[in-house]
Design a protein around this motif. Sequence first.
Motif, PDB file in Angstrom:
ATOM      1  N   LEU A 190       0.829  -1.207   0.000  1.00 18.79           N
ATOM      2  CA  LEU A 190       0.000   0.000   0.000  1.00 18.79           C
ATOM      3  C   LEU A 190       0.862   1.256   0.000  1.00 18.79           C
ATOM      4  CD1 LEU A 190      -2.858  -0.969   2.497  1.00 18.79           C
ATOM      5  CD2 LEU A 190      -3.065  -0.603   0.026  1.00 18.79           C
ATOM      6  N   GLY A 191       1.984   1.193   0.712  1.00 16.76           N
ATOM      7  CA  GLY A 191       2.885   2.340   0.749  1.00 16.76           C
ATOM      8  C   GLY A 191       3.475   2.635  -0.625  1.00 16.76           C
ATOM      9  N   LEU A 192       3.873   1.582  -1.346  1.00 13.99           N
ATOM     10  CA  LEU A 192       4.434   1.761  -2.680  1.00 13.99           C
ATOM     11  C   LEU A 192       3.386   2.318  -3.642  1.00 13.99           C
ATOM     12  CD1 LEU A 192       6.695   1.368  -4.747  1.00 13.99           C
ATOM     13  CD2 LEU A 192       5.907  -1.006  -5.050  1.00 13.99           C
ATOM     14  N   ILE A 193       2.182   1.745  -3.581  1.00 12.91           N
ATOM     15  CA  ILE A 193       1.103   2.225  -4.447  1.00 12.91           C
ATOM     16  C   ILE A 193       0.755   3.671  -4.117  1.00 12.91           C
ATOM     17  CG2 ILE A 193      -1.323   1.909  -5.084  1.00 12.91           C
ATOM     18  CD1 ILE A 193      -0.952  -1.078  -4.556  1.00 12.91           C
ATOM     19  N   SER A 194       0.736   3.993  -2.831  1.00 10.86           N
ATOM     20  CA  SER A 194       0.436   5.355  -2.396  1.00 10.86           C
ATOM     21  C   SER A 194       1.489   6.336  -2.916  1.00 10.86           C
ATOM     22  CB  SER A 194       0.365   5.412  -0.873  1.00 10.86           C
ATOM     23  OG  SER A 194       0.116   6.729  -0.430  1.00 10.86           O
ATOM     24  N   PHE A 195       2.748   5.933  -2.862  1.00 10.47           N
ATOM     25  CA  PHE A 195       3.855   6.763  -3.342  1.00 10.47           C
ATOM     26  C   PHE A 195       3.692   7.086  -4.827  1.00 10.47           C
ATOM     27  CE2 PHE A 195       8.085   6.598  -5.463  1.00 10.47           C
ATOM     28  CZ  PHE A 195       8.599   7.802  -5.006  1.00 10.47           C
ATOM     29  N   ILE A 196       3.405   6.066  -5.619  1.00  7.32           N
ATOM     30  CA  ILE A 196       3.281   6.249  -7.064  1.00  7.32           C
ATOM     31  C   ILE A 196       2.042   7.066  -7.416  1.00  7.32           C
ATOM     32  CG2 ILE A 196       2.917   5.052  -9.267  1.00  7.32           C
ATOM     33  CD1 ILE A 196       4.641   2.762  -8.149  1.00  7.32           C
ATOM     34  N   THR A 197       0.917   6.731  -6.783  1.00  7.99           N
ATOM     35  CA  THR A 197      -0.325   7.458  -7.104  1.00  7.99           C
ATOM     36  C   THR A 197      -0.251   8.913  -6.662  1.00  7.99           C
ATOM     37  OG1 THR A 197      -1.346   6.644  -5.041  1.00  7.99           O
ATOM     38  CG2 THR A 197      -1.791   5.411  -7.064  1.00  7.99           C
ATOM     39  N   ALA A 198       0.455   9.179  -5.560  1.00 11.91           N
ATOM     40  CA  ALA A 198       0.607  10.568  -5.106  1.00 11.91           C
ATOM     41  C   ALA A 198       1.421  11.380  -6.110  1.00 11.91           C
ATOM     42  CB  ALA A 198       1.270  10.600  -3.732  1.00 11.91           C
ATOM     43  N   LEU A 199       2.462  10.762  -6.677  1.00 15.75           N
ATOM     44  CA  LEU A 199       3.262  11.450  -7.693  1.00 15.75           C
ATOM     45  C   LEU A 199       2.440  11.716  -8.950  1.00 15.75           C
ATOM     46  CD1 LEU A 199       6.778   9.726  -7.579  1.00 15.75           C
ATOM     47  CD2 LEU A 199       6.187  12.051  -6.900  1.00 15.75           C
ATOM     48  N   LEU A 230       9.682  11.726 -12.428  1.00 15.50           N
ATOM     49  CA  LEU A 230       9.082  12.094 -11.139  1.00 15.50           C
ATOM     50  C   LEU A 230       9.568  11.165 -10.025  1.00 15.50           C
ATOM     51  CD1 LEU A 230       5.393  12.773 -12.279  1.00 15.50           C
ATOM     52  CD2 LEU A 230       7.066  14.481 -11.563  1.00 15.50           C
ATOM     53  N   ILE A 231       9.620   9.865 -10.313  1.00 16.97           N
ATOM     54  CA  ILE A 231      10.053   8.903  -9.299  1.00 16.97           C
ATOM     55  C   ILE A 231      11.519   9.112  -8.949  1.00 16.97           C
ATOM     56  CG2 ILE A 231      10.526   6.453  -8.871  1.00 16.97           C
ATOM     57  CD1 ILE A 231       7.986   5.803 -10.444  1.00 16.97           C
ATOM     58  N   ILE A 232      12.376   9.224  -9.973  1.00 13.50           N
ATOM     59  CA  ILE A 232      13.811   9.405  -9.718  1.00 13.50           C
ATOM     60  C   ILE A 232      14.068  10.686  -8.933  1.00 13.50           C
ATOM     61  CG2 ILE A 232      16.051   9.830 -10.811  1.00 13.50           C
ATOM     62  CD1 ILE A 232      15.086   8.031 -13.125  1.00 13.50           C
TER      63      ILE A 232
END
Length: 221
Positions: free
Chosen positions: A65-74, A109-111
């Motif tokens: 959930l944390g990983l998905i949250s990180f990506i969706t927030a970006l 965005l991720i990098i």
Amino acid sequence: MGINIEKTLTKPVGMLQENYNFFVPALLPFAISLISGIAFGGTVFGMKNTGIIGMGTLMGLRGLLGLISFITALIAEGAIVDMAYKQLNGGHPGYMEGINAAVEKLGSLIIATIIIGVGAFIGLILLVIPGLIWLILVAFTIPIIMLEGADSISAIEESISLVRENLEDVIVFLIVLVIVVGIVTIILSWIPYIGSAIASLITTPYGAIALTLAYLELRRG
């Protein structure tokens, strides 16, 4: 010219009222935050840990959930920045237009966010202040990626240069923005389990639009 603090903090409210599409990208992290808040408000759905739901499974779910949250927030922030820019230029952008634009630049965005996070972590270890200075310097990285098409490193470098030239204005703007967002978050966080999720649904588009406005003012100034 600097940043017009009043304009950058009040205009987003009108833009949100004019175009409710801004809230749609924010529904992505909102949904994940809502699920996490309900599922892990006490334990999973209020149940104690059992043999069926082991500790390892719980940790795995939280990590996912944390990983998905990180990506969706970006994606949400990038989409809203793109939409805000287009609306400020006379358009009425749809949410898919913004989301597609953010997905196209997701790698950068991720990098950039990872680099910013590592820098902030190191800076916070070094007596906190260096970490805060770093976060101020890189504040406009996402708008630069979304609006200028810059890669992650170039966007960070450009943000640092822009902030250095307008340091006082940027610091005042960010302090006031953090206070406004913080007040909204604290108030809504009193709602059990879902308060933080509701707060993010409001503060994500508001903050992204305000940041976009501030960046555009500095760029034109």
